[in-house]
Write an enzyme that holds these catalytic residues in place. Structure first.
Site, short mmCIF file in Angstrom:
data_model
loop_
_atom_site.label_atom_id
_atom_site.label_comp_id
_atom_site.label_asym_id
_atom_site.label_seq_id
_atom_site.Cartn_x
_atom_site.Cartn_y
_atom_site.Cartn_z
N GLY A 1 -1.26 -7.74 -9.47
CA GLY A 1 -0.58 -7.02 -10.55
C GLY A 1 0.92 -7.19 -10.50
O GLY A 1 1.62 -6.84 -11.45
N GLY B 1 7.00 -7.67 -16.99
CA GLY B 1 6.00 -8.74 -17.13
C GLY B 1 5.22 -8.59 -18.42
O GLY B 1 4.88 -9.58 -19.08
N SER C 1 0.80 -1.24 0.00
CA SER C 1 0.00 0.00 0.00
C SER C 1 0.83 1.28 0.00
O SER C 1 0.31 2.33 -0.34
CB SER C 1 -0.93 0.00 1.21
N HIS D 1 11.05 1.65 -19.08
CA HIS D 1 10.44 1.92 -17.78
C HIS D 1 11.25 2.90 -16.95
O HIS D 1 12.43 3.14 -17.23
CB HIS D 1 10.29 0.61 -16.99
N GLY E 1 3.62 1.55 -1.78
CA GLY E 1 4.38 1.56 -3.04
C GLY E 1 3.72 2.47 -4.07
O GLY E 1 2.63 3.02 -3.85
N LYS F 1 12.28 0.44 -11.38
CA LYS F 1 11.68 -0.89 -11.60
C LYS F 1 12.70 -1.97 -11.25
O LYS F 1 13.85 -1.92 -11.68
CB LYS F 1 11.24 -1.02 -13.06
N1 LIG Z 1 0.04 -5.31 -13.54
C1 LIG Z 1 0.21 -4.00 -13.74
O1 LIG Z 1 -0.59 -3.33 -14.42
C2 LIG Z 1 1.35 -3.31 -13.09
C3 LIG Z 1 2.25 -4.06 -12.38
N2 LIG Z 1 3.26 -3.45 -11.71
C4 LIG Z 1 4.07 -4.32 -10.88
O2 LIG Z 1 3.68 -4.15 -9.53
C5 LIG Z 1 4.77 -4.41 -8.66
C6 LIG Z 1 4.98 -3.21 -7.74
O3 LIG Z 1 5.37 -2.09 -8.49
P1 LIG Z 1 5.59 -0.66 -7.78
O4 LIG Z 1 4.36 -0.25 -7.09
O5 LIG Z 1 6.20 0.21 -8.80
O6 LIG Z 1 6.72 -1.07 -6.71
P2 LIG Z 1 7.07 -0.34 -5.33
O7 LIG Z 1 8.42 -0.83 -4.93
O8 LIG Z 1 6.82 1.13 -5.44
O9 LIG Z 1 5.98 -0.91 -4.30
C7 LIG Z 1 5.98 -2.18 -3.75
C8 LIG Z 1 5.57 -2.04 -2.30
O10 LIG Z 1 5.31 -3.33 -1.78
C9 LIG Z 1 5.92 -3.39 -0.50
N3 LIG Z 1 6.11 -4.79 -0.13
C10 LIG Z 1 7.17 -5.60 -0.38
N4 LIG Z 1 6.94 -6.83 0.14
C11 LIG Z 1 5.71 -6.78 0.73
C12 LIG Z 1 4.93 -7.72 1.44
N5 LIG Z 1 5.35 -8.99 1.66
N6 LIG Z 1 3.72 -7.33 1.91
C13 LIG Z 1 3.28 -6.07 1.73
N7 LIG Z 1 3.99 -5.13 1.07
C14 LIG Z 1 5.19 -5.48 0.57
C15 LIG Z 1 7.19 -2.59 -0.68
O11 LIG Z 1 7.77 -2.24 0.56
P3 LIG Z 1 9.39 -2.06 0.63
O12 LIG Z 1 9.69 -0.97 -0.36
O13 LIG Z 1 9.62 -1.66 2.06
O14 LIG Z 1 9.97 -3.38 0.26
C16 LIG Z 1 6.66 -1.39 -1.43
O15 LIG Z 1 6.07 -0.43 -0.57
C17 LIG Z 1 5.97 -4.71 -9.58
O16 LIG Z 1 6.07 -6.10 -9.76
C18 LIG Z 1 5.55 -4.05 -10.90
O17 LIG Z 1 6.17 -4.62 -12.01
C19 LIG Z 1 3.44 -2.11 -11.77
C20 LIG Z 1 2.62 -1.33 -12.49
C21 LIG Z 1 1.48 -1.86 -13.21
O1 LIG Z 2 7.04 -1.84 -12.74
C1 LIG Z 2 6.25 -1.17 -13.46
O2 LIG Z 2 6.21 0.06 -13.42
C2 LIG Z 2 5.36 -1.88 -14.37
N1 LIG Z 2 5.30 -3.18 -14.31
C3 LIG Z 2 4.50 -4.02 -15.12
C4 LIG Z 2 5.37 -4.89 -15.98
O3 LIG Z 2 6.46 -5.31 -15.55
O4 LIG Z 2 4.97 -5.20 -17.11
C5 LIG Z 2 3.42 -3.27 -15.86
C6 LIG Z 2 3.86 -1.94 -16.39
O5 LIG Z 2 4.77 -2.17 -17.41
C7 LIG Z 2 4.49 -1.11 -15.28
#
Ligand SMILES: NC(=O)C1=CN([C@@H]2O[C@H](COP(=O)(O)OP(=O)(O)OC[C@H]3O[C@@H](n4cnc5c(N)ncnc54)[C@H](OP(=O)(O)O)[C@@H]3O)[C@@H](O)[C@H]2O)C=CC1
Ligand SMILES: O=C(O)C1=N[C@H](C(=O)O)C[C@H](O)C1
Length: 246
Positions: free
Chosen positions: A74, A141, A9, A131, A11, A135
């Site tokens: 996601g 993905g 939450s 990106h 992130g 990342k």
């Molecule tokens: N499917 C989609 O459309 C998209 C997918 N993504 C994917 O989503 C994922 C997250 O991306 P993003 O938000 O940029 O990453 P961030 O690093 O900004 O956020 C991830 C968050 O998750 C926390 N976290 C890590 N482990 C846990 C756990 N076990 N329980 C709860 N929280 C945890 C992290 O904390 P800490 O930093 O302290 O480790 C951090 O606050 C990536 O895999 C990305 O590729 C991103 C964008 C779009």
């Molecule tokens: O980490 C990201 O930002 C994103 N992750 C996803 C991916 O790995 O495909 C989706 C999007 O590209 C953003």
């Protein structure tokens, strides 16, 4: 009203999902959990949304399934072996739904679909994903999934997934990585969010299919659609396509 919890939450994505859920009249944010925090508050939710990290997500999904909670995931890092593991957990909780999507952007889903449609018509295909520099994983993905879809479409048409390539001398990495036979290149650049180009080339012409996520709100309509539908989709759903009737 659907009760929603968010894992990750604090992130980039998790915080955007929390805001989108709070802004929706039919959804209530009942738990927002980040790394190191107690997961027990998740049991107040009907649906858990996970945007954490490839190293954390499997444990989270197993916990949700074992506690009878639907999950919208996601987080990236899912290959066939991981998807099979999720199917295995779901076999013991057949009423639970888990949706795993590498990209919730509607335009991104269409970009993948169009790339697969175009792939059999060209001699060559390569993927470039671009990106933000924070990342953690490469290739994305989305790029992995696109390469798999493109390779499947080319194989079905009797084509080699990779196009012709006479390069025999190269610095390691210069030709990118290969996913399902398709070359994939990853760029990390300040100022970017999430972007991808699928380059297709044939006799005297090329086609470039490009998708740009300019802001993380681009993913929210897809995430909320999945949150609203997951309870009526038991088992594992991969990608947003079935929810869009694609
Ligand atoms: N499917 C989609 O459309 C998209 C997918 N993504 C994917 O989503 C994922 C997250 O991306 P993003 O938000 O940029 O990453 P961030 O690093 O900004 O956020 C991830 C968050 O998750 C926390 N976290 C890590 N482990 C846990 C756990 N076990 N329980 C709860 N929280 C945890 C992290 O904390 P800490 O930093 O302290 O480790 C951090 O606050 C990536 O895999 C990305 O590729 C991103 C964008 C779009
Ligand atoms: O980490 C990201 O930002 C994103 N992750 C996803 C991916 O790995 O495909 C989706 C999007 O590209 C953003």
């Amino acid at each position: 009203m659907i009760n929603v919890a968010v894992l990750g939450s604090r992130g980039r994505m998790g915080a955007t999902v929390c805001a989108a859920v709070e802004a929706a009249d039919d959804l209530a944010l009942v738990a927002a959990i980040d790394a190191g925090e107690d997961r027990s508050a998740l049991t107040k939710a009907d649906v858990v949304v996970d945007f954490t990290s490839p190293s954390a997500v499997m444990d989270n999904v197993r916990w949700c399934v074992e506690n009878g909670l639907h999950a919208v995931v996601g987080t990236t890092g899912f290959d066939d072996a991981r998807l099979a593991q999720v199917r295995g957990w779901l076999a013991a909780s057949p009423e639970v739904g888990v949706l795993v999507a590498p990209n919730f952007g509607i335009a991104a889903v269409l970009m993948m679909r169009f790339a697969a449609q175009a792939a059999p018509f060209f001699e060559s295909v390569e993927i470039v994903e671009l990106h933000h520099p924070n990342k953690v994983d490469a290739p994305s993905g989305t790029a992995r999934r696109t390469a798999e879809l493109v390779a499947a479409a080319r194989r079905e048409a009797g084509l080699d997934p990779a196009g012709p390539d006479a390069t025999t001398t190269a610095l390691d990495g210069a030709r990118g990585a290969t996913v399902a036979g398709v070359p994939v290149h990853a760029v990390r650049l300040g100022g970017l969010v999430a972007h991808q180009e699928v380059l297709l080339g044939g006799s005297g012409e090329t086609l470039t299919i490009r998708h740009d996520s300019l802001d993380r709100t681009s993913f929210m309509p897809g995430v909320l659609l999945a949150v609203r539908q997951i309870a009526s989709r038991p088992g594992l759903t991969v990608g947003l396509d079935p929810l869009l009737d694609l």
